[in-house]
Scaffold this motif. Structure first.
Motif, PDB file in Angstrom:
ATOM      1  N   GLY A  20       0.817  -1.213   0.000  1.00 37.63           N
ATOM      2  CA  GLY A  20       0.000   0.000   0.000  1.00 37.63           C
ATOM      3  C   GLY A  20       0.846   1.255   0.000  1.00 37.63           C
ATOM      4  N   GLY A  61      10.389  -1.962   8.893  1.00 42.62           N
ATOM      5  CA  GLY A  61       8.945  -2.151   8.808  1.00 42.62           C
ATOM      6  C   GLY A  61       8.250  -1.359   7.726  1.00 42.62           C
ATOM      7  N   GLY A  63       8.433  -2.002   4.488  1.00 40.29           N
ATOM      8  CA  GLY A  63       8.009  -2.828   3.364  1.00 40.29           C
ATOM      9  C   GLY A  63       9.102  -3.195   2.369  1.00 40.29           C
ATOM     10  N   LYS A  64      10.363  -3.132   2.798  1.00 42.60           N
ATOM     11  CA  LYS A  64      11.456  -3.432   1.868  1.00 42.60           C
ATOM     12  C   LYS A  64      11.446  -4.909   1.447  1.00 42.60           C
ATOM     13  N   THR A  65      11.259  -5.769   2.427  1.00 46.67           N
ATOM     14  CA  THR A  65      11.212  -7.202   2.118  1.00 46.67           C
ATOM     15  C   THR A  65      10.006  -7.527   1.244  1.00 46.67           C
ATOM     16  N   LEU A  66       8.889  -6.915   1.596  1.00 49.97           N
ATOM     17  CA  LEU A  66       7.648  -7.104   0.844  1.00 49.97           C
ATOM     18  C   LEU A  66       7.853  -6.737  -0.627  1.00 49.97           C
ATOM     19  N   HIS A 197      -4.620  -4.062   4.285  1.00 49.58           N
ATOM     20  CA  HIS A 197      -4.688  -4.990   5.420  1.00 49.58           C
ATOM     21  C   HIS A 197      -6.092  -5.260   5.922  1.00 49.58           C
TER      22      HIS A 197
HETATM   23  P1  ATP Z   1      12.877  -4.610   8.171  1.00 49.07           P
HETATM   24  O1  ATP Z   1      13.850  -3.564   7.770  1.00 49.07           O
HETATM   25  O2  ATP Z   1      12.523  -4.589   9.634  1.00 49.07           O
HETATM   26  O3  ATP Z   1      13.147  -5.981   7.615  1.00 49.07           O
HETATM   27  P2  ATP Z   1      11.059  -4.135   6.031  1.00 49.07           P
HETATM   28  O4  ATP Z   1      11.144  -2.751   5.531  1.00 49.07           O
HETATM   29  O5  ATP Z   1      11.690  -5.222   5.272  1.00 49.07           O
HETATM   30  O6  ATP Z   1      11.487  -4.152   7.536  1.00 49.07           O
HETATM   31  P3  ATP Z   1       8.741  -5.714   5.795  1.00 49.07           P
HETATM   32  O7  ATP Z   1       9.324  -6.893   6.478  1.00 49.07           O
HETATM   33  O8  ATP Z   1       8.608  -5.757   4.337  1.00 49.07           O
HETATM   34  O9  ATP Z   1       9.518  -4.428   6.224  1.00 49.07           O
HETATM   35  O10 ATP Z   1       7.329  -5.365   6.427  1.00 49.07           O
HETATM   36  C1  ATP Z   1       6.817  -6.051   7.538  1.00 49.07           C
HETATM   37  C2  ATP Z   1       5.323  -6.239   7.390  1.00 49.07           C
HETATM   38  O11 ATP Z   1       4.674  -4.965   7.467  1.00 49.07           O
HETATM   39  C3  ATP Z   1       4.906  -6.803   6.048  1.00 49.07           C
HETATM   40  O12 ATP Z   1       4.875  -8.188   6.059  1.00 49.07           O
HETATM   41  C4  ATP Z   1       3.535  -6.207   5.855  1.00 49.07           C
HETATM   42  O13 ATP Z   1       2.558  -6.962   6.536  1.00 49.07           O
HETATM   43  C5  ATP Z   1       3.624  -4.875   6.544  1.00 49.07           C
HETATM   44  N1  ATP Z   1       3.928  -3.776   5.603  1.00 49.07           N
HETATM   45  C6  ATP Z   1       5.028  -2.994   5.607  1.00 49.07           C
HETATM   46  N2  ATP Z   1       4.965  -2.056   4.648  1.00 49.07           N
HETATM   47  C7  ATP Z   1       3.788  -2.246   3.998  1.00 49.07           C
HETATM   48  C8  ATP Z   1       3.143  -1.611   2.887  1.00 49.07           C
HETATM   49  N3  ATP Z   1       3.675  -0.568   2.269  1.00 49.07           N
HETATM   50  N4  ATP Z   1       1.941  -2.105   2.494  1.00 49.07           N
HETATM   51  C9  ATP Z   1       1.374  -3.153   3.128  1.00 49.07           C
HETATM   52  N5  ATP Z   1       1.943  -3.785   4.160  1.00 49.07           N
HETATM   53  C10 ATP Z   1       3.124  -3.352   4.611  1.00 49.07           C
END
Ligand code: ATP
Length: 289
Positions: A20, A61, A63-66, A197
């Protein structure tokens, strides 16, 4: 799906629809990653090298992994994920070999994406107090990236919260020379994330009615407009929340809705939940408190 130690490989099910409020970010990722993975011939025709490494940076958190999983899935690419701290600590004396293995596996299964989460753990600036393991790992990573001859078919995506703590050698041309910021979402983006979500969450409200002199309470689904209103309100109230926080907020609200029916469920004689009880299970505005 076979899970090998270290390189957790999976076929991600995430799509762009699951992300999102990041239209611009997705657009950039599509250009830098999806395009070369799907159509390496474009770069060949123009006689330029497609990117080998893309750095995603932004707070935890967001959404980089996502994003990395979504682009792999949408490009039909093989996905191998490694975690910086883990590869340092888990494979004592074998970290470099592990890294080589992962690159080989990616090349064998190209088109592929190698995702390195928390890359700062393996590649901090060399003047920072770095151990011997990290020093050798950075060198190995650089060698492997320089050796990628796959012409766009293997792309390394790395994520970090601290882009400035990275060894600058990693950010030179031919390595992680493209950077994409994944920022903390603003209000509009928070609204979009909440929409993602709550896609499968029944949002409702409690109404109390008098029927034959008796008060009965029931739950009715929100209309489309009421739903939008509620999500806008929540978005306005959640300044500073990242995607992971918003996902947790929705989950917590759903738990509150469940708590409401726990007494009824425990009082049940029969095994199966009656339909009325299930229908009562809706997440209301109060559940978000
Ligand atoms: P980290 O640096 O802690 O690994 P990250 O940036 O990789 O964090 P993610 O692991 O991708 O973050 O995000 C964690 C969860 O938060 C996702 O599984 C998802 O449920 C939710 N989330 C984060 N960003 C978004 C987004 N832009 N849209 C929808 N859900 C999101």
């Amino acid at each position: 799906i076979e899970i090998k130690p270290g390189g957790v490989q999976e076929i991600p099910e995430v799509t762009y629809e699951d992300i999102g409020g990041m239209k611009d970010v997705i657009q950039k990722v599509r250009e830098l990653v999806e395009l070369p993975l799907r159509h390496p011939e474009i770069f060949e025709r123009l006689g330029i090298e497609p990117p080998k490494g893309v750095l995603l940076y932004g707070p935890p958190g967001t959404g980089k992994t996502l994003l990395a999983k979504a682009v792999a899935n949408e490009s039909g690419a093989y996905f191998i994920s490694i975690n910086g701290p883990e590869i340092v600590s888990k494979y004592v004396g074998e970290s470099e070999a592990k890294l080589r293995e992962i690159f080989e596996e990616a090349q064998k299964n190209a088109p592929a994406i190698i995702f390195i989460d928390e890359i700062d753990a393996i590649a901090p600036k060399r003047d920072e107090a770095v151990g011997e393991v990290e020093r050798r790992l950075v060198a190995q990573l650089l060698t492997l990236m320089d050796g990628l001859k796959s012409r766009g078919k293997v792309i390394v995506i790395a994520a970090t919260n601290r882009p400035n703590a990275l060894d600058p050698a990693l950010r030179r041309p031919g390595r992680f020379d493209r950077e994409i910021e994944v920022p903390v979402p603003n209000e509009e983006a928070r609204y979009e994330i909440l929409k993602v979500h709550t896609r499968r969450v029944p949002l409702g409200k409690r109404v109390v009615e008098k029927v034959d002199g008796k008060t009965v309470e029931k739950y009715v689904p929100l209309t489309k407009e009421e739903k939008e209103q509620l999500l806008r309100k929540l978005a306005a109230m959640t300044h500073g929340f990242v995607g992971a926080d918003l996902a947790a907020l929705v989950k917590e609200a759903a738990m509150n809705a469940i708590r409401r029916v726990i007494p009824d469920i425990l009082a049940l004689k029969e095994e199966k939940l009656p339909k009325e009880l299930l229908e009562k299970l809706m997440v209301t505005e109060e559940d978000f408190k």
